[in-house]
Design a protein around this motif. Structure first.
Motif, PDB file in Angstrom:
ATOM      1  N   UNK A  18       0.902  -0.262   8.212  1.00  0.00           N
ATOM      2  CA  UNK A  18       0.561  -0.086   9.598  1.00  0.00           C
ATOM      3  C   UNK A  18      -0.314  -1.126  10.216  1.00  0.00           C
ATOM      4  N   UNK A  19       0.176  -1.731  11.453  1.00  0.00           N
ATOM      5  CA  UNK A  19      -0.705  -2.562  11.956  1.00  0.00           C
ATOM      6  C   UNK A  19      -2.041  -2.056  12.348  1.00  0.00           C
ATOM      7  N   UNK A  20      -3.175  -2.904  12.107  1.00  0.00           N
ATOM      8  CA  UNK A  20      -4.266  -2.431  12.431  1.00  0.00           C
ATOM      9  C   UNK A  20      -5.066  -3.381  13.507  1.00  0.00           C
ATOM     10  N   UNK A  21      -5.967  -3.065  14.252  1.00  0.00           N
ATOM     11  CA  UNK A  21      -6.686  -3.758  15.189  1.00  0.00           C
ATOM     12  C   UNK A  21      -7.149  -5.120  14.587  1.00  0.00           C
ATOM     13  N   UNK A  22      -7.350  -5.039  13.261  1.00  0.00           N
ATOM     14  CA  UNK A  22      -8.257  -6.162  12.866  1.00  0.00           C
ATOM     15  C   UNK A  22      -7.078  -6.969  11.771  1.00  0.00           C
ATOM     16  N   UNK A  23      -5.894  -6.423  11.838  1.00  0.00           N
ATOM     17  CA  UNK A  23      -4.822  -7.170  11.452  1.00  0.00           C
ATOM     18  C   UNK A  23      -3.893  -7.627  12.537  1.00  0.00           C
ATOM     19  N   UNK A  24      -4.092  -8.471  13.387  1.00  0.00           N
ATOM     20  CA  UNK A  24      -3.210  -8.593  14.628  1.00  0.00           C
ATOM     21  C   UNK A  24      -2.555  -9.709  14.810  1.00  0.00           C
ATOM     22  N   UNK A  25      -2.875 -10.819  14.245  1.00  0.00           N
ATOM     23  CA  UNK A  25      -2.025 -11.926  14.341  1.00  0.00           C
ATOM     24  C   UNK A  25      -1.914 -12.817  13.028  1.00  0.00           C
TER      25      UNK A  25
ATOM     26  N   UNK B 116       0.573 -13.243  10.919  1.00  0.00           N
ATOM     27  CA  UNK B 116       1.126 -12.354  10.124  1.00  0.00           C
ATOM     28  C   UNK B 116       2.358 -12.765   9.419  1.00  0.00           C
ATOM     29  N   UNK B 117       2.602 -12.582   8.299  1.00  0.00           N
ATOM     30  CA  UNK B 117       3.849 -12.637   7.568  1.00  0.00           C
ATOM     31  C   UNK B 117       4.454 -11.262   7.575  1.00  0.00           C
ATOM     32  N   UNK B 118       5.455 -10.984   8.266  1.00  0.00           N
ATOM     33  CA  UNK B 118       6.279  -9.515   8.032  1.00  0.00           C
ATOM     34  C   UNK B 118       7.405  -9.290   7.603  1.00  0.00           C
ATOM     35  N   UNK B 119       8.007  -8.210   7.393  1.00  0.00           N
ATOM     36  CA  UNK B 119       9.132  -7.664   6.829  1.00  0.00           C
ATOM     37  C   UNK B 119       9.449  -6.251   7.213  1.00  0.00           C
ATOM     38  N   UNK B 120      10.833  -5.963   7.279  1.00  0.00           N
ATOM     39  CA  UNK B 120      11.126  -4.752   7.682  1.00  0.00           C
ATOM     40  C   UNK B 120      11.573  -3.985   6.496  1.00  0.00           C
ATOM     41  N   UNK B 121      11.091  -2.744   6.158  1.00  0.00           N
ATOM     42  CA  UNK B 121      11.325  -2.062   4.920  1.00  0.00           C
ATOM     43  C   UNK B 121      11.682  -0.604   5.333  1.00  0.00           C
ATOM     44  N   UNK B 122      12.750  -0.304   4.490  1.00  0.00           N
ATOM     45  CA  UNK B 122      13.203   1.214   4.740  1.00  0.00           C
ATOM     46  C   UNK B 122      12.675   1.991   3.625  1.00  0.00           C
ATOM     47  N   UNK B 123      11.866   2.961   3.718  1.00  0.00           N
ATOM     48  CA  UNK B 123      11.267   3.924   2.769  1.00  0.00           C
ATOM     49  C   UNK B 123      12.204   4.757   1.985  1.00  0.00           C
ATOM     50  N   UNK B 124      12.374   4.786   0.854  1.00  0.00           N
ATOM     51  CA  UNK B 124      13.285   5.417  -0.091  1.00  0.00           C
ATOM     52  C   UNK B 124      12.519   7.013   0.263  1.00  0.00           C
ATOM     53  N   UNK B 125      11.355   7.254  -0.031  1.00  0.00           N
ATOM     54  CA  UNK B 125      10.635   8.796  -0.143  1.00  0.00           C
ATOM     55  C   UNK B 125      10.689   9.398   1.312  1.00  0.00           C
ATOM     56  N   UNK B 126      10.256   8.199   2.208  1.00  0.00           N
ATOM     57  CA  UNK B 126       9.902   8.821   3.786  1.00  0.00           C
ATOM     58  C   UNK B 126      11.105   8.952   4.736  1.00  0.00           C
ATOM     59  N   UNK B 127      12.283   8.083   4.115  1.00  0.00           N
ATOM     60  CA  UNK B 127      13.353   7.911   5.091  1.00  0.00           C
ATOM     61  C   UNK B 127      12.835   7.365   6.546  1.00  0.00           C
ATOM     62  N   UNK B 128      12.049   6.218   6.713  1.00  0.00           N
ATOM     63  CA  UNK B 128      11.686   5.819   7.899  1.00  0.00           C
ATOM     64  C   UNK B 128      11.827   4.392   7.565  1.00  0.00           C
ATOM     65  N   UNK B 129      11.946   3.548   8.388  1.00  0.00           N
ATOM     66  CA  UNK B 129      11.808   2.281   8.553  1.00  0.00           C
ATOM     67  C   UNK B 129      10.652   1.572   9.007  1.00  0.00           C
ATOM     68  N   UNK B 130       9.575   0.685   8.399  1.00  0.00           N
ATOM     69  CA  UNK B 130       8.398   0.480   8.953  1.00  0.00           C
ATOM     70  C   UNK B 130       8.260  -1.196   8.476  1.00  0.00           C
TER      71      UNK B 130
ATOM     72  N   UNK C 132       1.010  -1.187   0.038  1.00  0.00           N
ATOM     73  CA  UNK C 132      -0.085   0.128   0.112  1.00  0.00           C
ATOM     74  C   UNK C 132       0.942   1.151  -0.005  1.00  0.00           C
ATOM     75  N   UNK C 133       0.373   2.479  -0.541  1.00  0.00           N
ATOM     76  CA  UNK C 133      -0.809   2.458  -1.105  1.00  0.00           C
ATOM     77  C   UNK C 133      -0.613   2.560  -2.793  1.00  0.00           C
ATOM     78  N   UNK C 134       0.631   2.879  -3.300  1.00  0.00           N
ATOM     79  CA  UNK C 134       0.679   3.356  -4.689  1.00  0.00           C
ATOM     80  C   UNK C 134       0.943   2.091  -5.610  1.00  0.00           C
ATOM     81  N   UNK C 135       0.934   0.874  -5.097  1.00  0.00           N
ATOM     82  CA  UNK C 135       1.062  -0.272  -5.832  1.00  0.00           C
ATOM     83  C   UNK C 135      -0.371  -0.685  -6.282  1.00  0.00           C
ATOM     84  N   UNK C 136      -1.290  -0.308  -5.485  1.00  0.00           N
ATOM     85  CA  UNK C 136      -2.817  -0.948  -5.568  1.00  0.00           C
ATOM     86  C   UNK C 136      -3.306  -0.711  -6.970  1.00  0.00           C
ATOM     87  N   UNK C 137      -3.297   0.331  -7.352  1.00  0.00           N
ATOM     88  CA  UNK C 137      -3.966   0.808  -8.552  1.00  0.00           C
ATOM     89  C   UNK C 137      -3.115  -0.240  -9.762  1.00  0.00           C
ATOM     90  N   UNK C 138      -1.853  -0.231 -10.119  1.00  0.00           N
ATOM     91  CA  UNK C 138      -1.613  -1.011 -11.203  1.00  0.00           C
ATOM     92  C   UNK C 138      -1.848  -2.388 -10.795  1.00  0.00           C
TER      93      UNK C 138
END
Ligand code: 5GP
Length: 192
Positions: free
Chosen positions: A82-89, A91-105, A58-64
């Motif tokens: 982002x973790x949401x209340x409805x997406x709690x367990x 889960x398959x997860x990975x850490x990604x550093x955002x090129x444009x936002x310069x944050x790791x999420x 999400x989000x910019x890959x969703x349209x193509x």
């Protein structure tokens, strides 16, 4: 893809030597007709693979990704940032550093949707250093699924993500590859 390159030249804005802004048709306002053509082009490029799912971020890959899903008649999953209340367990997860936002999420996908044996096409809007794609590949691997290819709308060929992924044997299909850019001019790589 000529219509995509034309659009990038027409409305794309080079914000810095490494950041291209295309929010007039992809990252904010969406040109649905162009996205439909993008979905058709991805489908043609991956016509030799037998995919079962499409995975994006999400989000910019969703349209193509959705347009490709429509053409191929396949489910489209988007990894959530982002973790949401409805997406709690579960889960398959990975850490990604955002090129444009310069944050790791952390990015997450529910095991309910990505299963062992799935044949997955990964789609994203941009490929720069390859962090987002590497995170998505990790999620696919954790599910015991297989990534059959990566489809990118715009690859910045002067950054190292595409080269590294291809060297590792990942099939990357980019519809436009920017080899160089400045405020007055964008040069695209010639593709067959
Ligand atoms: P990477 O993970 O390959 O370093 O960067 C790809 C991700 O960062 C994409 O998901 C995309 O959202 C964002 N990105 C990278 N470069 C650009 C850019 O030049 N313009 C925009 N709009 N997004 C970018």
């Amino acid at each position: 893809m000529q219509s995509l390159e034309n659009k990038i030249r027409e409305v794309g804005k080079v914000l810095s030597p490494i950041v291209l802004k295309v929010d007039a048709f992809l990252n904010h306002q969406i040109d649905a007709a162009l996205m439909k053509a993008v979905g058709e082009e991805f489908a043609a490029r991956f016509s030799d693979v037998k995919a079962t799912k499409i995975l994006t971020l999400e989000s910019s890959g969703i349209a193509p990704a959705t347009m490709l899903g429509l053409v191929l008649g396949l489910p489209v999953i988007f990894a959530r940032k982002r973790k949401s209340l409805t997406l709690s367990d579960n889960l398959l997860s990975a850490t990604v550093h955002s090129f444009t936002k310069n944050v790791t999420s952390e990015i997450s996908v529910s095991r309910d949707f990505l299963k062992a044996g799935d044949q997955v096409i990964i789609i994203d809007d941009f490929l720069a250093n390859g962090e987002a794609v590497r995170g998505l590949l990790s999620v696919v691997e954790q599910a015991d699924a297989t990534a059959v290819g990566v489809g990118i709308v715009i690859e910045k060929g002067f950054q190292h993500g595409g080269k590294e992924l291809r060297e590792k044997g990942v099939r990357v299909e980019s519809l436009a590859i920017v080899d160089s850019m400045d405020v007055d001019h964008i040069t695209f790589r010639q593709q067959d």
